[in-house]
Every structure is written in C-alpha cells, then in structure tokens.
Design an enzyme around this catalytic site. Structure first.
Site, PDB file in Angstrom:
ATOM      1  N   HIS A 121      45.416  35.924  54.863  1.00 36.11           N
ATOM      2  CA  HIS A 121      44.623  34.657  55.400  1.00 36.11           C
ATOM      3  C   HIS A 121      45.408  33.492  55.811  1.00 36.11           C
ATOM      4  O   HIS A 121      46.374  33.245  54.711  1.00 36.11           O
ATOM      5  CB  HIS A 121      43.461  34.225  54.592  1.00 36.11           C
ATOM      6  CG  HIS A 121      42.455  35.246  54.330  1.00 36.11           C
ATOM      7  ND1 HIS A 121      41.508  35.211  53.549  1.00 36.11           N
ATOM      8  CD2 HIS A 121      41.899  36.420  55.368  1.00 36.11           C
ATOM      9  CE1 HIS A 121      40.583  36.362  53.558  1.00 36.11           C
ATOM     10  NE2 HIS A 121      40.893  36.803  54.668  1.00 36.11           N
ATOM     11  N   GLU A 136      39.153  42.056  52.849  1.00 35.37           N
ATOM     12  CA  GLU A 136      37.578  41.500  52.539  1.00 35.37           C
ATOM     13  C   GLU A 136      36.702  41.912  53.846  1.00 35.37           C
ATOM     14  O   GLU A 136      35.622  42.265  53.508  1.00 35.37           O
ATOM     15  CB  GLU A 136      37.963  39.913  52.460  1.00 35.37           C
ATOM     16  CG  GLU A 136      38.909  39.557  51.332  1.00 35.37           C
ATOM     17  CD  GLU A 136      38.391  38.304  50.856  1.00 35.37           C
ATOM     18  OE1 GLU A 136      37.934  37.987  49.673  1.00 35.37           O
ATOM     19  OE2 GLU A 136      38.614  37.104  51.369  1.00 35.37           O
ATOM     20  N   HIS A 154      47.852  33.572  52.332  1.00 34.02           N
ATOM     21  CA  HIS A 154      47.650  34.167  50.934  1.00 34.02           C
ATOM     22  C   HIS A 154      47.073  35.434  51.147  1.00 34.02           C
ATOM     23  O   HIS A 154      46.672  35.756  52.379  1.00 34.02           O
ATOM     24  CB  HIS A 154      46.738  33.360  49.989  1.00 34.02           C
ATOM     25  CG  HIS A 154      45.090  33.233  50.496  1.00 34.02           C
ATOM     26  ND1 HIS A 154      44.983  32.288  51.131  1.00 34.02           N
ATOM     27  CD2 HIS A 154      44.146  34.071  50.173  1.00 34.02           C
ATOM     28  CE1 HIS A 154      43.490  32.257  51.579  1.00 34.02           C
ATOM     29  NE2 HIS A 154      43.122  33.307  51.119  1.00 34.02           N
ATOM     30  N   HIS A 183      44.795  33.991  41.250  1.00 33.50           N
ATOM     31  CA  HIS A 183      43.688  34.767  42.356  1.00 33.50           C
ATOM     32  C   HIS A 183      44.393  35.635  43.241  1.00 33.50           C
ATOM     33  O   HIS A 183      43.888  36.375  43.805  1.00 33.50           O
ATOM     34  CB  HIS A 183      42.646  33.747  42.807  1.00 33.50           C
ATOM     35  CG  HIS A 183      41.783  33.018  41.685  1.00 33.50           C
ATOM     36  ND1 HIS A 183      41.128  33.487  40.791  1.00 33.50           N
ATOM     37  CD2 HIS A 183      41.837  31.481  41.385  1.00 33.50           C
ATOM     38  CE1 HIS A 183      40.721  32.532  39.959  1.00 33.50           C
ATOM     39  NE2 HIS A 183      41.184  31.226  40.238  1.00 33.50           N
ATOM     40  N   THR A 209      36.156  32.603  50.995  1.00 36.16           N
ATOM     41  CA  THR A 209      35.557  33.938  50.397  1.00 36.16           C
ATOM     42  C   THR A 209      35.824  33.608  48.995  1.00 36.16           C
ATOM     43  O   THR A 209      35.733  34.655  48.300  1.00 36.16           O
ATOM     44  CB  THR A 209      36.611  35.095  51.031  1.00 36.16           C
ATOM     45  OG1 THR A 209      38.081  34.790  50.651  1.00 36.16           O
ATOM     46  CG2 THR A 209      36.343  35.204  52.522  1.00 36.16           C
ATOM     47  N   HIS A 214      44.745  39.343  49.874  1.00 36.02           N
ATOM     48  CA  HIS A 214      43.606  40.094  49.073  1.00 36.02           C
ATOM     49  C   HIS A 214      43.768  41.340  49.229  1.00 36.02           C
ATOM     50  O   HIS A 214      44.221  41.988  50.370  1.00 36.02           O
ATOM     51  CB  HIS A 214      42.232  39.750  49.620  1.00 36.02           C
ATOM     52  CG  HIS A 214      42.066  38.228  49.586  1.00 36.02           C
ATOM     53  ND1 HIS A 214      41.217  37.475  48.635  1.00 36.02           N
ATOM     54  CD2 HIS A 214      42.178  37.104  50.730  1.00 36.02           C
ATOM     55  CE1 HIS A 214      40.997  36.387  49.044  1.00 36.02           C
ATOM     56  NE2 HIS A 214      41.694  36.061  50.080  1.00 36.02           N
TER      57      HIS A 214
END
Length: 341
Positions: free
Chosen positions: A141, A128, A115, A90, A222, A117
């Site tokens: 994050h 996000e 991590h 992910h 999230t 996104h």
C-alpha cells in the site's frame, strides 16, 4: 465519497473517541484477545460499513470510461536522499517525501509512506484484497493524503476526502531487484520500533508496469481506527518477487520489541475481507467488467436457442401426428364412399 453519509455529530463524537484511544495507546493485533474480532470495541468504525479490504467479484464490476491511467510524479528519488525504514509492530513501513504525488486525481494526493501485508511460510496467501476470492502472497500500500486541503496524513486520516491509497498485488515468481532496495535492510528492523536509514530509489519500480488497469472504490483504512476515508486504487496486474524474497519478508520480522521475553513473529498481518455494502466497484478495463454480462448474454442465447428448438420440435411432432391421422383417415373415407355407390 459515499462512505461518509453520516450525521456530522456522530462523526465528531467517534473521531474524538478515536483520538483518545490512540492517545491512550490502545493495543491491537491481528490475532488473540486484541485481534481483529475485537477491534470495534475501541475503534467503532472497524465494525461499521464501507470497510476494506473487499473481494473484487467479477459480477460486481462496472466499467468506467472516465477512469484514466494513474499518473505518479516525482517517484524517481535520488540515492543521495535518505528514507526511514521501520518496523511498527504491525508491518514494515517506508517513509516517503511529500513531493511524490498522484497527478491524475481531482486533488493532489501527496505520498506519506508505503507498507506491506503478507502471509506466512506455511500460508503464503496474505494480500488483503482479492480477485474472485484469490489472494496473492503480499500486498503493498502506497499511502497518499489530500495535500490540497490537509497539511499531513494524520490530519487527513479521518476526512472523507483525506486519503488515496495505491494497492499493489505481489505474487511469488521471479526475482525482483527493485524490492532489494528494502529487503537488504530487513534484518536491521527485525523488532518492533527499530528503524534504519536507507538510500532512496525509484519508487515507481515497485509498481506494475501497467498503471491503466485498476479497481477503484470508496473504502477504509484496513487497520484501526478503520476510518472510511480512503479512495482505493488497486492495480489489476501483480508484480513478482522470488520465493527467497518472500521468505525474507515473511520470516525475518517480529511484532514484539527486542526487550520482550517472548518474541512473536510478524506475519499473517492482513485483515479479512469485508462486506461490499452495495458499493460500486469501478474498473478502468473492459474485459473483466463485461465478462459477467457476456456470460449472461451467452446463457440467455443458449436458453432462447433451447426454447426455439423445443418449439420447432413440438410443431414438427404435431405436424407429423396430423399427417399420420390423415393417412389413416382417408382410406376409410374412400371405402365408405364406394359402399354408397
């Protein structure tokens, strides 16, 4: 946190369901039949309230003078220490030692992992959270757990005071040497479940220079199970990486394992914006928070000024009209008086 005003029995039941779902390895993705629109089937909180991410709309911001600069401790790690960089299918995630912590919150929140996104080469906007609808290329994050109360992030994940996450916007611009500590190893974690040991470094170099300007609100994870257990601190000012660095992240990874016959690219791994649910979005800086008030005041003054001008003009017109009547009326009156004589 306001997001946990739920009956205790309901929380217990849902938590049990989430635990079972996780144990059974319920698959989720960002797209397709297991995509975001289906998360709530197995993870009910994902369809609930007080979810993240959200859009930081100027008119919803409230300045809070009690919000002090974020203080992080023990972020400067020694290069002799090893950290685990992994592809979990992910995102790409870096493990962090728990001695790293946030010192400016009521409880001690110890680091667990960070991590990312991100978007794609064709659709680079992949953060996000958003600011007045604007998304950035990447969002990082840094996840912390309440170590005053809970032993680790897994236990803390579903607790109302369990997690605190630092959110960092990342835009495409100048080359950033700090991110090379991770990106140079990206090819070693191309596929899901791959991991590699990397030398530690000063994690604070990944953060913006100004830690005193940020958005603060109560929200959720999230990703599934979307527990509403996160105290969010999202820094206002983005950090920069080069186009080459962004493409290294956006094009090198796969959401599938090496053994799967059809590889699926890992990008666009961001959740869509969620409803605000009338939550308070606090900010530590004045200008953005009061901008809407200033605009309202200016518009109010303009309206008042317009009304005043209208009234003044109307009275002048009435006064001029009265003068004209007097000028027309007086000669006639004088003539009548003469005729009487």
């Amino acid at each position: 946190m306001s997001c946990h005003y739920l009956p205790a029995i309901l929380v217990s039941l849902l938590t049990t369901e989430f635990t079972l779902s996780a144990a059974q390895g319920v698959k989720w993705t960002y797209f397709g039949p297991d995509g975001e629109s289906h998360w709530s089937k197995y993870y009910p909180f994902c369809g609930g309230v007080f979810q993240s991410p959200i859009d930081f709309q100027t008119e919803l911001l409230q300045y809070d003078s009690t919000l002090k600069p974020i203080e992080v401790r023990d972020y400067n790690l020694s290069a002799t220490e090893q950290l685990t960089l992994m592809n979990n299918g992910h995102s790409v995630q870096l493990s962090l030692p728990s001695r790293m912590h946030i010192a400016s919150l009521p409880n001690r929140y110890s680091a667990a992992q960070l991590h990312f996104h991100w978007g794609s080469s064709s659709l680079p906007a992949g953060s996000e959270h958003a600011i007045d609808g604007k998304q950035f290329a990447v969002e990082m994050h840094v996840v912390h757990f309440n170590s005053d109360v809970y032993p680790n992030s897994s236990v803390a994940a579903d607790k109302k005071d369990g997690l605190a996450v630092l959110g960092i916007f990342i835009e495409v611009g100048q080359f950033n040497p700090a991110f090379e500590h991770l990106l140079r190893y990206i090819d070693a974690v191309k596929y899901k479940d791959q991991n590699v040991q990397v030398p530690a470094f000063n994690i604070q170099e990944l953060l913006p220079k100004r830690l005193d300007e940020y958005y603060r609100y109560d929200g959720s994870l999230t990703t599934p199970p979307c527990y509403p257990s996160v105290l969010w601190t999202v820094f206002r000012n983005p950090v920069s990486i080069s186009q080459e660095q962004f493409l290294a992240l956006a094009t090198a990874l796969y959401a599938t394992s090496m053994t799967e016959p059809t590889p699926i690219a890992l990008n666009g791994n961001y959740r869509k914006l969620q409803d605000g649910d009338d939550r308070r979005i606090l900010v530590s800086f004045r200008d953005g928070a009061v901008l809407s008030i200033v605009i309202a005041v200016v518009l109010g003054l303009v309206l008042i000024g317009t009304l005043v001008c209208f009234v003044v003009r109307k009275k002048r017109a009435e006064k001029d009209q009265q003068k004209n009547k007097d000028v027309i009326y007086k000669p006639a009156a004088d003539k009548e008086e003469v005729s009487k004589v």
